[in-house]
Design a protein around this motif. Structure first.
Motif, PDB file in Angstrom:
ATOM      1  N   UNK A  72       0.521  -0.682  -0.076  1.00 26.73           N
ATOM      2  CA  UNK A  72      -0.252  -0.027  -0.090  1.00 26.73           C
ATOM      3  C   UNK A  72       0.992   1.410  -0.022  1.00 26.73           C
ATOM      4  N   UNK A  73       0.431   2.317  -0.937  1.00 25.84           N
ATOM      5  CA  UNK A  73       1.058   3.351  -0.614  1.00 25.84           C
ATOM      6  C   UNK A  73       0.633   4.647  -0.046  1.00 25.84           C
ATOM      7  N   UNK A  74       1.460   5.741   0.106  1.00 27.83           N
ATOM      8  CA  UNK A  74       1.236   6.912   1.606  1.00 27.83           C
ATOM      9  C   UNK A  74       0.916   7.809   0.247  1.00 27.83           C
ATOM     10  N   UNK A  75      -0.203   8.266   0.325  1.00 23.38           N
ATOM     11  CA  UNK A  75      -0.189   9.953   0.150  1.00 23.38           C
ATOM     12  C   UNK A  75      -0.614  11.180   0.711  1.00 23.38           C
ATOM     13  N   UNK A 104      -6.261   2.939  -6.173  1.00 24.87           N
ATOM     14  CA  UNK A 104      -6.438   1.991  -5.734  1.00 24.87           C
ATOM     15  C   UNK A 104      -4.930   1.127  -4.427  1.00 24.87           C
ATOM     16  N   UNK A 105      -4.210   1.433  -4.876  1.00 21.96           N
ATOM     17  CA  UNK A 105      -3.076   1.272  -4.150  1.00 21.96           C
ATOM     18  C   UNK A 105      -2.718   2.202  -2.757  1.00 21.96           C
ATOM     19  N   UNK A 106      -3.472   3.285  -2.936  1.00 27.12           N
ATOM     20  CA  UNK A 106      -3.544   3.759  -1.382  1.00 27.12           C
ATOM     21  C   UNK A 106      -3.965   3.189  -0.222  1.00 27.12           C
ATOM     22  N   UNK A 107      -2.868   3.519   0.810  1.00 30.76           N
ATOM     23  CA  UNK A 107      -3.541   2.840   2.409  1.00 30.76           C
ATOM     24  C   UNK A 107      -3.505   4.343   3.387  1.00 30.76           C
ATOM     25  N   UNK A 108      -2.858   4.916   2.920  1.00 32.85           N
ATOM     26  CA  UNK A 108      -2.584   6.017   4.549  1.00 32.85           C
ATOM     27  C   UNK A 108      -2.751   7.776   3.027  1.00 32.85           C
TER      28      UNK A 108
END
Length: 252
Positions: free
Chosen positions: A3-6, A47-51
């Motif tokens: 998951x990626x961070x924004x 869709x990859x954003x987790x935080x």
């Protein structure tokens, strides 16, 4: 970590944002970054954003519809962290107290300017054990900070760290310290299926104070497009722990 961070705010990468971006780069945490003067755009959430991390990123960068969509995403499992600063929480230009973010966050904000600039000793106190602070010497070697946003923890949340202010007095027999005030510093909670966190102080100068150098070893790092940083190893490990716990996507 899939998951990626924004990460939004802290002015820009060649300024304050280089600290948190440098730590994430050092630990191989994937992230997307946008500066404080960029208006939010829905396409930043993939869709990859987790935080989502907001730090000195003013509320006026969002429309109310965008806030409501963000709240819905957090309710469905997106994690959310706000880091302190003059453009965070209420601050001088934050303005989050009258937005849907007030419902998402695990803390209750003030109605007016919540900045507390501290000129005396202000220790970071560990209030309870948690994976975010595991194996870090908060109790044996507590760091100090230079300021924070004032808020209160909501019910059914966990206050992991607090700020403990002291009055220092120089007298004939030595220096005496008197505890003067305590306030929540790191509060963890949830909103629906999403993990939420509020960290009252900044992670870059000036409010971060000596916390940025906390550690018995140095960590050097440089995020792409940013200036290089040199920070304390425990400071870096704390931020890594906080991000990794939030991005785990399991409320616990």
């Amino acid at each position: 970590m899939k998951k990626r961070v924004l990460y939004l705010g802290d002015t820009r990468l060649r300024e304050a944002a280089g600290y948190l971006a440098g730590v994430m780069s050092h630990y191989g945490i994937p992230y997307d970054y946008h500066p404080s003067d960029s208006s939010f755009h829905e396409s930043w959430l993939t869709g990859d954003t987790g935080l989502v991390i907001l730090s000195d990123y003013p509320a006026e960068n969002f429309t109310r519809d965008q806030f409501q969509c963000l709240a819905a995403d957090v309710k469905e499992g997106l994690s959310f962290l706000m880091i302190g600063g003059w453009e965070s929480f209420v601050g001088s230009e934050g303005g989050y107290q009258k937005t849907p973010a007030a419902e998402i966050l695990p803390v209750a904000m003030q109605d007016t300017d919540d900045r507390m600039n501290v000129y005396g000793p202000c220790l970071v106190k560990q209030c309870q054990p948690h994976p975010v602070v595991r194996e870090l010497p908060f109790e044996q070697e507590p760091p100090t900070i230079g300021g924070f946003n004032c808020f209160t923890a909501k019910e059914n949340t966990n206050v992991i760290l607090s700020s403990l202010q002291f009055k220092a007095m120089c007298q004939a027999d030595g220096v005496h310290f008197e505890e003067s005030a305590e306030a929540p510093l790191l509060v963890l909670g949830s909103y629906g299926a999403g993990k939420t966190a509020a960290f009252a102080t900044d992670v870059a100068p000036h409010w971060v104070g000596p916390l940025v150098d906390w550690g018995d070893q140095r960590v050097t790092a440089c995020a792409p497009g940013a200036n290089p940083i040199e920070v304390g190893c425990w400071y870096a490990a704390f931020l890594k722990n906080l991000i990794c716990w939030l991005i785990d996507n399991k409320v616990s």
